[in-house]
Structures are given as structure tokens and as C-alpha cells.
Design a protein around this motif. Sequence first.
Motif, short mmCIF file in Angstrom:
data_model
loop_
_atom_site.label_atom_id
_atom_site.label_comp_id
_atom_site.label_asym_id
_atom_site.label_seq_id
_atom_site.Cartn_x
_atom_site.Cartn_y
_atom_site.Cartn_z
N GLU A 1 0.83 -1.21 0.00
CA GLU A 1 0.00 0.00 0.00
C GLU A 1 0.86 1.26 0.00
N LEU A 2 1.92 1.24 0.77
CA LEU A 2 2.83 2.39 0.80
C LEU A 2 3.40 2.66 -0.58
N ARG A 3 3.80 1.62 -1.26
CA ARG A 3 4.37 1.77 -2.61
C ARG A 3 3.31 2.21 -3.61
N ASN A 4 2.15 1.58 -3.58
CA ASN A 4 1.13 1.83 -4.61
C ASN A 4 0.27 3.05 -4.35
N ASP A 5 0.16 3.47 -3.11
CA ASP A 5 -0.77 4.56 -2.76
C ASP A 5 -0.04 5.68 -2.01
N SER A 6 1.19 5.94 -2.40
CA SER A 6 2.00 6.91 -1.66
C SER A 6 1.40 8.32 -1.71
N GLY A 7 0.74 8.68 -2.80
CA GLY A 7 0.13 10.01 -2.90
C GLY A 7 -0.93 10.23 -1.84
N ARG A 8 -1.82 9.28 -1.68
CA ARG A 8 -2.88 9.38 -0.66
C ARG A 8 -2.26 9.42 0.74
N ILE A 9 -1.25 8.60 0.95
CA ILE A 9 -0.62 8.54 2.26
C ILE A 9 0.07 9.86 2.59
N MET A 10 0.76 10.46 1.62
CA MET A 10 1.42 11.74 1.84
C MET A 10 0.40 12.83 2.15
N ARG A 11 -0.72 12.84 1.43
CA ARG A 11 -1.76 13.83 1.71
C ARG A 11 -2.31 13.64 3.12
N ALA A 12 -2.51 12.39 3.51
CA ALA A 12 -3.01 12.11 4.86
C ALA A 12 -2.01 12.55 5.92
N LEU A 13 -0.72 12.35 5.67
CA LEU A 13 0.30 12.84 6.60
C LEU A 13 0.22 14.35 6.73
N ASP A 14 0.03 15.04 5.59
CA ASP A 14 -0.12 16.49 5.62
C ASP A 14 -1.30 16.92 6.47
N GLU A 15 -2.33 16.08 6.54
CA GLU A 15 -3.52 16.38 7.33
C GLU A 15 -3.40 15.94 8.78
N GLY A 16 -2.24 15.36 9.14
CA GLY A 16 -2.01 14.99 10.53
C GLY A 16 -2.25 13.53 10.88
N HIS A 17 -2.53 12.69 9.89
CA HIS A 17 -2.78 11.27 10.15
C HIS A 17 -1.47 10.50 10.30
N SER A 18 -1.50 9.45 11.10
CA SER A 18 -0.34 8.57 11.31
C SER A 18 -0.64 7.19 10.77
N PHE A 19 0.42 6.45 10.47
CA PHE A 19 0.29 5.12 9.91
C PHE A 19 1.26 4.17 10.59
N VAL A 20 0.85 2.91 10.70
CA VAL A 20 1.75 1.84 11.11
C VAL A 20 1.98 0.99 9.87
N LEU A 21 3.25 0.84 9.50
CA LEU A 21 3.64 0.11 8.29
C LEU A 21 3.86 -1.35 8.65
N THR A 22 3.26 -2.24 7.86
CA THR A 22 3.40 -3.67 8.13
C THR A 22 4.05 -4.39 6.95
N ARG A 23 4.73 -5.49 7.27
CA ARG A 23 5.26 -6.41 6.26
C ARG A 23 4.79 -7.79 6.66
N HIS A 24 4.06 -8.44 5.78
CA HIS A 24 3.46 -9.75 6.07
C HIS A 24 2.62 -9.69 7.34
N SER A 25 1.86 -8.59 7.48
CA SER A 25 0.94 -8.35 8.60
C SER A 25 1.64 -8.11 9.94
N VAL A 26 2.95 -7.95 9.93
CA VAL A 26 3.71 -7.69 11.15
C VAL A 26 4.14 -6.22 11.16
N PRO A 27 3.78 -5.45 12.18
CA PRO A 27 4.19 -4.04 12.23
C PRO A 27 5.71 -3.90 12.23
N VAL A 28 6.21 -3.03 11.35
CA VAL A 28 7.66 -2.82 11.26
C VAL A 28 8.07 -1.36 11.44
N GLY A 29 7.14 -0.44 11.38
CA GLY A 29 7.49 0.97 11.52
C GLY A 29 6.27 1.84 11.61
N GLU A 30 6.55 3.11 11.83
CA GLU A 30 5.47 4.09 11.97
C GLU A 30 5.77 5.30 11.11
#
Length: 84
Positions: free
Chosen positions: A9-38
Motif C-alpha cells: 500500500e505504501l508503494r502503490n498509494d504513496s500520494g494518498r498517504i502523503m496527503r493524509a500525513l499532511d492532514e495529521g494522520h499517522s500510519f503503522v507500516l506492516t510487512r506480512h501483517s507484522v508491524p515494522v514501523g510508523e
Amino acid sequence: MSELISQRELRNDSGRIMRALDEGHSFVLTRHSVPVGELRPLRRLRLVDSRLVSEVFRGAPAVDADRFKRDLDAYADQEMEPRG
């Protein structure tokens, strides 16, 4: 609450994610459903229309600048010496 997003999702939808970050939203990044970063915004830039600010403070009492300075001097340390 942080939204869970996959590496794909980060790779394919980076535009939406960047806009959401601009709006103050946070994300937890997962790999194989395991959280790896924020992903979280570093700062939130908010511009407020000056007319709105004027309207909000229209009924506020006037600030006595001299009294304000005296209050600051009485309660805030104005020394330039570094602290310990």
C-alpha cells in the motif's frame, strides 16, 4: 488511532498517504501483517483566514502591554545565564 498499511500500500498509494500525513494522520507500516514501523507527521501547518481570527477575538478584552511586560518580568526568569 494509526491506520495500518502494508508495504505494498505504501508503494502503490504513496500520494494518498502523503496527503493524509499532511492532514495529521499517522500510519503503522506492516510487512506480512507484522508491524515494522510508523509514519507520522513531523509538523502540522495550519493556515487560518485572518477574518476568522478577527471574528474570534472581536469580543476579547484589550491587552495592557505594560502590565503584560510587568507580569512576565515578575514570573519568568529573564537572565541569559545557561542553566546548570
